[in-house]
Design a protein around this motif. Structure first.
Motif, PDB file in Angstrom:
ATOM      1  N   ILE A  75     -31.113 -54.447  13.876  1.00 49.83           N
ATOM      2  CA  ILE A  75     -30.701 -53.048  13.876  1.00 49.83           C
ATOM      3  C   ILE A  75     -29.563 -52.886  14.877  1.00 49.83           C
ATOM      4  CG2 ILE A  75     -32.952 -52.134  13.192  1.00 49.83           C
ATOM      5  CD1 ILE A  75     -33.455 -51.427  16.116  1.00 49.83           C
ATOM      6  N   SER A  76     -28.806 -51.819  14.733  1.00 46.60           N
ATOM      7  CA  SER A  76     -27.705 -51.523  15.649  1.00 46.60           C
ATOM      8  C   SER A  76     -28.202 -50.637  16.787  1.00 46.60           C
ATOM      9  CB  SER A  76     -26.565 -50.822  14.898  1.00 46.60           C
ATOM     10  OG  SER A  76     -27.012 -49.573  14.380  1.00 46.60           O
ATOM     11  N   VAL A  77     -27.347 -50.403  17.748  1.00 46.92           N
ATOM     12  CA  VAL A  77     -27.700 -49.519  18.857  1.00 46.92           C
ATOM     13  C   VAL A  77     -27.962 -48.105  18.342  1.00 46.92           C
ATOM     14  CG1 VAL A  77     -26.847 -48.468  20.986  1.00 46.92           C
ATOM     15  CG2 VAL A  77     -26.425 -50.881  20.547  1.00 46.92           C
ATOM     16  N   ARG A  78     -27.177 -47.680  17.375  1.00 46.53           N
ATOM     17  CA  ARG A  78     -27.371 -46.342  16.792  1.00 46.53           C
ATOM     18  C   ARG A  78     -28.752 -46.227  16.157  1.00 46.53           C
ATOM     19  NH1 ARG A  78     -26.229 -44.800  11.555  1.00 46.53           N
ATOM     20  NH2 ARG A  78     -26.100 -42.533  11.194  1.00 46.53           N
ATOM     21  N   GLU A  79     -29.202 -47.243  15.464  1.00 48.95           N
ATOM     22  CA  GLU A  79     -30.533 -47.218  14.856  1.00 48.95           C
ATOM     23  C   GLU A  79     -31.625 -47.305  15.922  1.00 48.95           C
ATOM     24  OE1 GLU A  79     -29.879 -50.537  12.328  1.00 48.95           O
ATOM     25  OE2 GLU A  79     -29.612 -49.303  10.541  1.00 48.95           O
ATOM     26  N   PHE A  80     -31.329 -48.016  17.019  1.00 44.83           N
ATOM     27  CA  PHE A  80     -32.290 -48.082  18.121  1.00 44.83           C
ATOM     28  C   PHE A  80     -32.453 -46.698  18.763  1.00 44.83           C
ATOM     29  CE2 PHE A  80     -33.231 -48.956  22.668  1.00 44.83           C
ATOM     30  CZ  PHE A  80     -34.468 -49.540  22.496  1.00 44.83           C
ATOM     31  N   ILE A  81     -31.340 -45.987  18.958  1.00 46.71           N
ATOM     32  CA  ILE A  81     -31.396 -44.630  19.499  1.00 46.71           C
ATOM     33  C   ILE A  81     -32.158 -43.717  18.547  1.00 46.71           C
ATOM     34  CG2 ILE A  81     -30.007 -42.628  20.145  1.00 46.71           C
ATOM     35  CD1 ILE A  81     -29.924 -44.860  22.198  1.00 46.71           C
ATOM     36  N   ARG A  82     -31.953 -43.899  17.261  1.00 42.87           N
ATOM     37  CA  ARG A  82     -32.677 -43.095  16.266  1.00 42.87           C
ATOM     38  C   ARG A  82     -34.178 -43.341  16.372  1.00 42.87           C
ATOM     39  NH1 ARG A  82     -34.692 -43.694  11.083  1.00 42.87           N
ATOM     40  NH2 ARG A  82     -34.561 -41.811   9.759  1.00 42.87           N
ATOM     41  N   GLY A  83     -34.574 -44.601  16.536  1.00 40.67           N
ATOM     42  CA  GLY A  83     -35.997 -44.913  16.661  1.00 40.67           C
ATOM     43  C   GLY A  83     -36.612 -44.285  17.901  1.00 40.67           C
ATOM     44  N   LEU A  84     -35.875 -44.295  19.015  1.00 43.72           N
ATOM     45  CA  LEU A  84     -36.393 -43.674  20.235  1.00 43.72           C
ATOM     46  C   LEU A  84     -36.488 -42.161  20.086  1.00 43.72           C
ATOM     47  CD1 LEU A  84     -34.537 -45.649  23.069  1.00 43.72           C
ATOM     48  CD2 LEU A  84     -36.797 -46.065  22.098  1.00 43.72           C
ATOM     49  N   ALA A  85     -35.505 -41.548  19.428  1.00 44.38           N
ATOM     50  CA  ALA A  85     -35.511 -40.094  19.269  1.00 44.38           C
ATOM     51  C   ALA A  85     -36.597 -39.626  18.305  1.00 44.38           C
ATOM     52  CB  ALA A  85     -34.145 -39.621  18.782  1.00 44.38           C
ATOM     53  N   LEU A  86     -37.065 -40.511  17.422  1.00 42.46           N
ATOM     54  CA  LEU A  86     -38.124 -40.158  16.482  1.00 42.46           C
ATOM     55  C   LEU A  86     -39.485 -40.693  16.921  1.00 42.46           C
ATOM     56  CD1 LEU A  86     -36.328 -40.805  13.064  1.00 42.46           C
ATOM     57  CD2 LEU A  86     -36.726 -38.606  14.202  1.00 42.46           C
ATOM     58  N   SER A  87     -39.560 -41.251  18.108  1.00 43.75           N
ATOM     59  CA  SER A  87     -40.810 -41.825  18.590  1.00 43.75           C
ATOM     60  C   SER A  87     -41.785 -40.721  19.008  1.00 43.75           C
ATOM     61  CB  SER A  87     -40.539 -42.750  19.777  1.00 43.75           C
ATOM     62  OG  SER A  87     -40.009 -42.013  20.869  1.00 43.75           O
ATOM     63  N   ASP A  88     -43.043 -41.100  19.132  1.00 42.62           N
ATOM     64  CA  ASP A  88     -44.065 -40.150  19.568  1.00 42.62           C
ATOM     65  C   ASP A  88     -43.805 -39.682  20.991  1.00 42.62           C
ATOM     66  OD1 ASP A  88     -45.353 -40.346  17.135  1.00 42.62           O
ATOM     67  OD2 ASP A  88     -46.726 -41.928  17.797  1.00 42.62           O
ATOM     68  N   THR A  89     -43.275 -40.561  21.820  1.00 40.86           N
ATOM     69  CA  THR A  89     -42.992 -40.180  23.200  1.00 40.86           C
ATOM     70  C   THR A  89     -41.950 -39.077  23.271  1.00 40.86           C
ATOM     71  OG1 THR A  89     -43.529 -42.410  23.996  1.00 40.86           O
ATOM     72  CG2 THR A  89     -42.193 -41.019  25.432  1.00 40.86           C
ATOM     73  N   TYR A  90     -40.881 -39.220  22.512  1.00 40.95           N
ATOM     74  CA  TYR A  90     -39.827 -38.201  22.526  1.00 40.95           C
ATOM     75  C   TYR A  90     -40.345 -36.883  21.940  1.00 40.95           C
ATOM     76  CZ  TYR A  90     -35.094 -36.298  22.282  1.00 40.95           C
ATOM     77  OH  TYR A  90     -33.981 -35.525  22.470  1.00 40.95           O
ATOM     78  N   LYS A  91     -41.089 -36.953  20.860  1.00 40.74           N
ATOM     79  CA  LYS A  91     -41.638 -35.744  20.254  1.00 40.74           C
ATOM     80  C   LYS A  91     -42.628 -35.072  21.187  1.00 40.74           C
ATOM     81  CE  LYS A  91     -44.279 -34.169  16.217  1.00 40.74           C
ATOM     82  NZ  LYS A  91     -45.406 -33.629  16.991  1.00 40.74           N
ATOM     83  N   ARG A  92     -43.471 -35.852  21.828  1.00 41.88           N
ATOM     84  CA  ARG A  92     -44.486 -35.288  22.715  1.00 41.88           C
ATOM     85  C   ARG A  92     -43.869 -34.709  23.982  1.00 41.88           C
ATOM     86  NH1 ARG A  92     -47.105 -39.516  22.810  1.00 41.88           N
ATOM     87  NH2 ARG A  92     -46.423 -40.351  24.806  1.00 41.88           N
ATOM     88  N   SER A  93     -42.792 -35.303  24.451  1.00 40.81           N
ATOM     89  CA  SER A  93     -42.196 -34.884  25.717  1.00 40.81           C
ATOM     90  C   SER A  93     -41.215 -33.730  25.565  1.00 40.81           C
ATOM     91  CB  SER A  93     -41.481 -36.077  26.377  1.00 40.81           C
ATOM     92  OG  SER A  93     -42.388 -37.133  26.612  1.00 40.81           O
ATOM     93  N   PHE A  94     -40.514 -33.649  24.451  1.00 44.15           N
ATOM     94  CA  PHE A  94     -39.456 -32.652  24.319  1.00 44.15           C
ATOM     95  C   PHE A  94     -39.734 -31.604  23.240  1.00 44.15           C
ATOM     96  CE2 PHE A  94     -37.442 -36.446  26.078  1.00 44.15           C
ATOM     97  CZ  PHE A  94     -36.817 -35.907  27.193  1.00 44.15           C
ATOM     98  N   TYR A  95     -40.304 -32.022  22.120  1.00 43.23           N
ATOM     99  CA  TYR A  95     -40.513 -31.068  21.020  1.00 43.23           C
ATOM    100  C   TYR A  95     -41.806 -30.269  21.198  1.00 43.23           C
ATOM    101  CZ  TYR A  95     -41.145 -29.208  16.321  1.00 43.23           C
ATOM    102  OH  TYR A  95     -41.348 -28.370  15.255  1.00 43.23           O
ATOM    103  N   ASP A  96     -42.888 -30.949  21.523  1.00 47.53           N
ATOM    104  CA  ASP A  96     -44.187 -30.271  21.607  1.00 47.53           C
ATOM    105  C   ASP A  96     -44.268 -29.288  22.766  1.00 47.53           C
ATOM    106  OD1 ASP A  96     -44.888 -31.752  19.439  1.00 47.53           O
ATOM    107  OD2 ASP A  96     -46.153 -33.180  20.526  1.00 47.53           O
TER     108      ASP A  96
END
Length: 251
Positions: A75-96
């Protein structure tokens, strides 16, 4: 047919001008897979990606599967950033724990590397979150022309600071002016709190700590003792025989 995104413009002409930083502490450090010189540089790049999105990643926050794919070139860096932004940690920390407006603000800061231009841009992206969900919102950020022009597929997003005339330093880091939790959730969690304050005040250097036999070690014990003496008797003066009790000199 989805709702078209509202149009928004930069809030000032300064946003349209490219930065002209000349190096130094204010110049952002760019991490890219195009200039990796050693295997250790990939680990540094991954840490930079975690700092950009999470500010700090604990062991439980890491994504080992995504890291393995990035290291192996799958995967590329852009896809890696996408995976982090869609992770449970990001959702739990920023969206919820935030409203859609605040979630949009923090995501634009971390993915596009800048502040939102105005409230209109916040509303525009909030409509995308409401209609297409988090995945659709993140995909539109990463697929935007702005992201492609500044970071492409190989560069980790960074805060695009600009030193303007009359300003000696750049902009405040995103993690300081836009913390992970808003004021409501910070108050619920008891933030801010200084955990080490009492420890620092009571700290004594090893050479100044009392040794065995030092009287200060028994100070607390002595203060805990509450001795009670004999109270004076209350005798009425009418019951005292003055002639017998008062001594006098015999001749």
């Amino acid at each position: 047919m989805g709702i078209p995104r509202l149009e928004y413009k930069p809030k000032s002409q300064n946003e349209r001008v490219a930065g002209y930083e000349s190096g130094g502490d204010e110049a952002p450090r760019i991490y890219s897979t195009d200039n990796l010189l050693s295997p250790g540089d990939m680990g540094t790049l991954i840490e930079a990606a975690y700092r950009q999105l999470y500010f700090h990643a604990f062991a439980s926050d890491r994504e080992p599967y995504l890291e393995s794919q990035l290291r192996n070139g799958q995967i590329s860096v852009r896809e890696f950033i996408r995976g982090l932004a869609l992770s449970d940690t990001y959702k739990r920390s920023f969206y919820d724990l935030n409203s859609n407006y605040r979630f949009v603000e923090q995501s634009v800061q971390r993915i596009l590397g800048r502040d939102v231009y105005s409230e209109r841009e916040k509303i525009a992206w909030s409509i995308v979150v409401a209609t297409k969900g988090i995945r659709g919102f993140i995909d539109e950020l990463l697929g935007s022309e702005e992201y492609q022009e500044n970071f492409g597929d190989s560069i980790v997003p960074y805060q695009r600071r600009r030193i303007l005339p009359g300003r000696s330093i750049g902009e405040t880091p995103f993690n300081l002016k836009s913390p992970r939790y808003d004021s409501y959730h910070r108050s619920k969690l008891g933030f801010p709190q200084i955990v080490w304050q009492s420890t620092v005040k009571s700290y004594r250097a090893p050479d100044r700590q009392p040794r065995t036999g030092d009287p200060s070690l028994f100070l607390s014990m002595a203060q805990s003792i509450r001795p009670t003496g004999n109270l004076p008797q209350s005798v009425s003066p009418y019951n005292i025989d003055i002639e017998r009790t008062v001594p006098y000199r015999k001749r």
